[in-house]
Enzyme design. Structure first.
Site, PDB file in Angstrom:
ATOM      1  N   ASP A 190      -5.362  12.722   4.051  1.00  0.00           N
ATOM      2  CA  ASP A 190      -5.715  11.331   4.342  1.00  0.00           C
ATOM      3  C   ASP A 190      -6.341  11.239   5.740  1.00  0.00           C
ATOM      4  O   ASP A 190      -5.792  10.614   6.638  1.00  0.00           O
ATOM      5  CB  ASP A 190      -4.440  10.480   4.262  1.00  0.00           C
ATOM      6  CG  ASP A 190      -4.706   9.013   4.499  1.00  0.00           C
ATOM      7  OD1 ASP A 190      -5.817   8.553   4.172  1.00  0.00           O
ATOM      8  OD2 ASP A 190      -3.797   8.326   5.010  1.00  0.00           O
ATOM      9  N   HIS A 221      -4.701   8.137  -0.271  1.00  0.00           N
ATOM     10  CA  HIS A 221      -3.246   8.178  -0.384  1.00  0.00           C
ATOM     11  C   HIS A 221      -2.690   8.792  -1.659  1.00  0.00           C
ATOM     12  O   HIS A 221      -1.574   8.500  -2.058  1.00  0.00           O
ATOM     13  CB  HIS A 221      -2.681   6.757  -0.230  1.00  0.00           C
ATOM     14  CG  HIS A 221      -2.771   6.240   1.170  1.00  0.00           C
ATOM     15  ND1 HIS A 221      -2.126   5.107   1.603  1.00  0.00           N
ATOM     16  CD2 HIS A 221      -3.440   6.708   2.247  1.00  0.00           C
ATOM     17  CE1 HIS A 221      -2.394   4.891   2.874  1.00  0.00           C
ATOM     18  NE2 HIS A 221      -3.190   5.841   3.295  1.00  0.00           N
ATOM     19  N   ASP A 271      -9.125   9.878   6.808  1.00  0.00           N
ATOM     20  CA  ASP A 271      -9.868   8.668   7.155  1.00  0.00           C
ATOM     21  C   ASP A 271     -11.251   8.935   7.760  1.00  0.00           C
ATOM     22  O   ASP A 271     -11.639   8.319   8.743  1.00  0.00           O
ATOM     23  CB  ASP A 271      -9.038   7.758   8.065  1.00  0.00           C
ATOM     24  CG  ASP A 271      -7.900   7.096   7.297  1.00  0.00           C
ATOM     25  OD1 ASP A 271      -8.194   6.351   6.350  1.00  0.00           O
ATOM     26  OD2 ASP A 271      -6.731   7.343   7.627  1.00  0.00           O
ATOM     27  N   ASP A 312     -11.174   1.320   5.259  1.00  0.00           N
ATOM     28  CA  ASP A 312     -10.128   1.857   6.130  1.00  0.00           C
ATOM     29  C   ASP A 312     -10.471   3.293   6.532  1.00  0.00           C
ATOM     30  O   ASP A 312     -10.060   4.236   5.864  1.00  0.00           O
ATOM     31  CB  ASP A 312      -8.764   1.804   5.408  1.00  0.00           C
ATOM     32  CG  ASP A 312      -7.625   2.281   6.299  1.00  0.00           C
ATOM     33  OD1 ASP A 312      -7.819   2.375   7.533  1.00  0.00           O
ATOM     34  OD2 ASP A 312      -6.539   2.575   5.775  1.00  0.00           O
ATOM     35  N   GLU A 319       0.843  -1.207   0.000  1.00  0.00           N
ATOM     36  CA  GLU A 319       0.000   0.000   0.000  1.00  0.00           C
ATOM     37  C   GLU A 319       0.873   1.250   0.000  1.00  0.00           C
ATOM     38  O   GLU A 319       1.593   1.517   0.947  1.00  0.00           O
ATOM     39  CB  GLU A 319      -0.903  -0.014   1.251  1.00  0.00           C
ATOM     40  CG  GLU A 319      -1.802   1.208   1.373  1.00  0.00           C
ATOM     41  CD  GLU A 319      -2.631   1.192   2.665  1.00  0.00           C
ATOM     42  OE1 GLU A 319      -2.385   0.361   3.552  1.00  0.00           O
ATOM     43  OE2 GLU A 319      -3.534   2.055   2.770  1.00  0.00           O
ATOM     44  N   HIS A 369      -8.406   0.029  -0.134  1.00  0.00           N
ATOM     45  CA  HIS A 369      -8.787   0.564   1.166  1.00  0.00           C
ATOM     46  C   HIS A 369      -9.718   1.715   0.849  1.00  0.00           C
ATOM     47  O   HIS A 369      -9.263   2.764   0.377  1.00  0.00           O
ATOM     48  CB  HIS A 369      -7.580   1.092   1.942  1.00  0.00           C
ATOM     49  CG  HIS A 369      -6.982   0.077   2.860  1.00  0.00           C
ATOM     50  ND1 HIS A 369      -5.915   0.361   3.669  1.00  0.00           N
ATOM     51  CD2 HIS A 369      -7.332  -1.200   3.117  1.00  0.00           C
ATOM     52  CE1 HIS A 369      -5.617  -0.721   4.375  1.00  0.00           C
ATOM     53  NE2 HIS A 369      -6.453  -1.688   4.050  1.00  0.00           N
ATOM     54  N   LYS A 374       1.661   5.474  -0.392  1.00  0.00           N
ATOM     55  CA  LYS A 374       1.084   6.696   0.180  1.00  0.00           C
ATOM     56  C   LYS A 374       1.865   7.894  -0.341  1.00  0.00           C
ATOM     57  O   LYS A 374       3.044   7.778  -0.659  1.00  0.00           O
ATOM     58  CB  LYS A 374       1.184   6.598   1.711  1.00  0.00           C
ATOM     59  CG  LYS A 374       0.467   7.694   2.470  1.00  0.00           C
ATOM     60  CD  LYS A 374       0.171   7.244   3.896  1.00  0.00           C
ATOM     61  CE  LYS A 374      -0.286   8.422   4.726  1.00  0.00           C
ATOM     62  NZ  LYS A 374      -0.874   7.982   6.015  1.00  0.00           N
TER      63      LYS A 374
HETATM   64  C1  RNT Z   1      -2.348   4.455   6.731  1.00  0.00           C
HETATM   65  C2  RNT Z   1      -2.853   3.346   5.882  1.00  0.00           C
HETATM   66  C3  RNT Z   1      -3.064   2.045   6.582  1.00  0.00           C
HETATM   67  C4  RNT Z   1      -3.740   2.170   7.928  1.00  0.00           C
HETATM   68  C5  RNT Z   1      -4.268   0.882   8.500  1.00  0.00           C
HETATM   69  C6  RNT Z   1      -4.559   0.969   9.950  1.00  0.00           C
HETATM   70  O1  RNT Z   1      -2.275   5.652   6.073  1.00  0.00           O
HETATM   71  O2  RNT Z   1      -4.017   3.737   5.231  1.00  0.00           O
HETATM   72  O3  RNT Z   1      -3.753   1.189   5.754  1.00  0.00           O
HETATM   73  O4  RNT Z   1      -4.784   3.089   7.901  1.00  0.00           O
HETATM   74  O5  RNT Z   1      -3.427  -0.156   8.201  1.00  0.00           O
HETATM   75 ZN    ZN Z   2      -5.090   2.227   4.167  1.00  0.00          ZN
END
Ligand code: RNT
Ligand code: ZN
Length: 410
Positions: A288, A256, A290, A320, A220, A280, A222
């Protein structure tokens, strides 16, 4: 209302019955970490190293029993096939004094028992490379300190073994998603060395001999994080090239990227090359952040790319987001319902006709048609889906009751 909606969609060549039947079969992996602000059971408190929650709403789950109870309650209000997404930091150590590089399947046996009890479709997993003393200078797999780098390599290998155990027990693949916060706050002197070290670390992890039939590994990327504004080791280009060359997959988190980049557009780009694309799904407000996933345009666009490309098995949908400023169960359920709502929205479109208009370059009709879908009686079909899944549309009063009876005692 449903009968009228059925007719209205039929006029567009859309079969609402088929859409409802397909909808419940699409698995959505729901993250455990919305319930406790990403704290986990093995750290020293609040989430740190690139992860941050804001808000202090009462009732945060403080241990396995509370988190389990909250997940059970939240999941009972979310229709359709569900998977549970765990982080290594949610190991149940029962007082055993071991570090993350020594976690074993038995530390997750109670989670498996719970997932089976809920009849879940599978378990997904994430190494936890944050909120830990070995995040030296904010670095993990890219650390210049060999002891630190090796510690996190051992942690990831331990996670792959645990993932094999999840897959065997649940009889479903386990997605292992690797995300690290590694980066620098200010202009670095060397952008290449940390990436070469990360590459070496990933090579060592993947060489451990995990079962590829059971475990799907994703990386993943970012763009930046709070405190690491200038440079992220695990950037988009780095991971896409790494994944392509090493036969693993990319996980796209829609928080991200730069604000004008869209994950909905990246999904088909990757589908042209990869067998699997992991997601996610989140909602970034200016960064970001969330936030809870809402029923917004980009979510619908993401769902459309999955549905109209016949990729409901290729795209591994995961959530996520984490909001500590509101009732955490309401956050969970709202976001998870919206993900499925968006999938329904996409299933209720005549993609064949729309694609044809595009191919014929009839962009006028294409625009008008796409606008018409926005005001079709979508809500009635959604309600019908919930009804058939024995779910009330009103989850708020149920959650308020749980808040009074359970959360208020914490
Ligand atoms: C962080 C990422 C990651 C986390 C989780 C908890 O920027 O998005 O995926 O949010 O693993
Ligand atoms: Zn994530």
């Amino acid at each position: 209302m449903y009968e009228l909606a059925k007719k209205a969609y039929a006029a567009y060549g859309v079969d609402t019955e088929a859409a409802i039947a397909q909808l419940k079969e699409i698995p959505v992996s729901i993250h455990c970490w919305q319930g406790d602000d990403v704290v986990g059971f093995d750290g020293g408190g609040a989430a740190s190293n690139g992860i941050q929650t804001t808000g202090n709403y009462f009732g945060r789950a403080r241990n396995f029993e509370e988190l389990k109870a909250d997940i059970k309650e939240a999941f009972s209000l979310i229709a359709g096939k569900k998977r549970l997404n765990l982080h290594a930091s949610y190991a149940i150590l029962d007082g055993e004094d071991i570090d993350r590089d020594a976690y074993r399947p038995e530390h997750f046996a109670k989670w498996v028992e719970f997932a089976k009890e809920l009849g879940l479709d599978g378990i997904d997993f994430n190494p936890t490379m944050f909120s830990h003393k070995n995040m030296k200078d904010g670095l993990s797999l890219s650390s210049p300190d060999e002891n630190i780098r090796k510690f996190w390599i051992r942690h990831c290998i331990a996670c792959l073994k645990i993932a094999e155990y999840f897959a065997t027990e649940m009889q479903s693949h386990c997605l292992v998603n690797i995300w690290i916060p590694d980066g620098y706050k200010d202009v670095p002197a060397d952008r290449l060395s940390p990436r070469l070290r990360l590459k070496e670390s990933l090579d060592e992890i993947l060489a451990c001999g995990y079962d590829k039939n059971k475990v799907v590994v994703a990386v993943e990327s970012k763009v930046f994080g709070i405190g690491v504004e200038s440079y992220t080791v695990g950037s988009n280009e780095f991971y896409q090239n790494y994944a392509a060359k090493n036969g693993i997959c990319c996980l796209l988190d829609n928080g991200h990227y730069h604000p004008l980049e869209y994950v909905s557009d990246k999904i088909p780009a990757l589908l042209a090359f990869y067998d699997k694309v992991a997601l996610h799904v989140t909602r970034g407000v200016r960064w970001d952040s969330d936030h809870v996933v809402l029923f917004e345009d980009e979510l619908k666009e993401i769902a459309k790319e999955i549905v109209r490309n016949g990729a409901t098995e290729k795209v591994l949908i995961g959530l996520d987001y984490f909001d500590a400023s509101i009732n955490r169960l309401a956050a969970w359920v709202t976001g998870a319902r919206n993900m499925r709502k968006a999938l329904l929205y996409a299933l209720l479109m005549n993609h064949g006709e729309l694609k044809e208009l595009q191919e014929k370059a009839d962009f006028t009709s294409l625009m008008v048609r796409q606008e018409e879908y926005k005001t079709l009686p979508f809500g009635a079909v959604w309600q019908e889906f919930l009804k058939r899944e024995n779910m009330k549309e009103d989850y708020l009063s149920e959650i308020k009751k749980y808040e009074r009876e359970e959360l208020s005692k914490r």
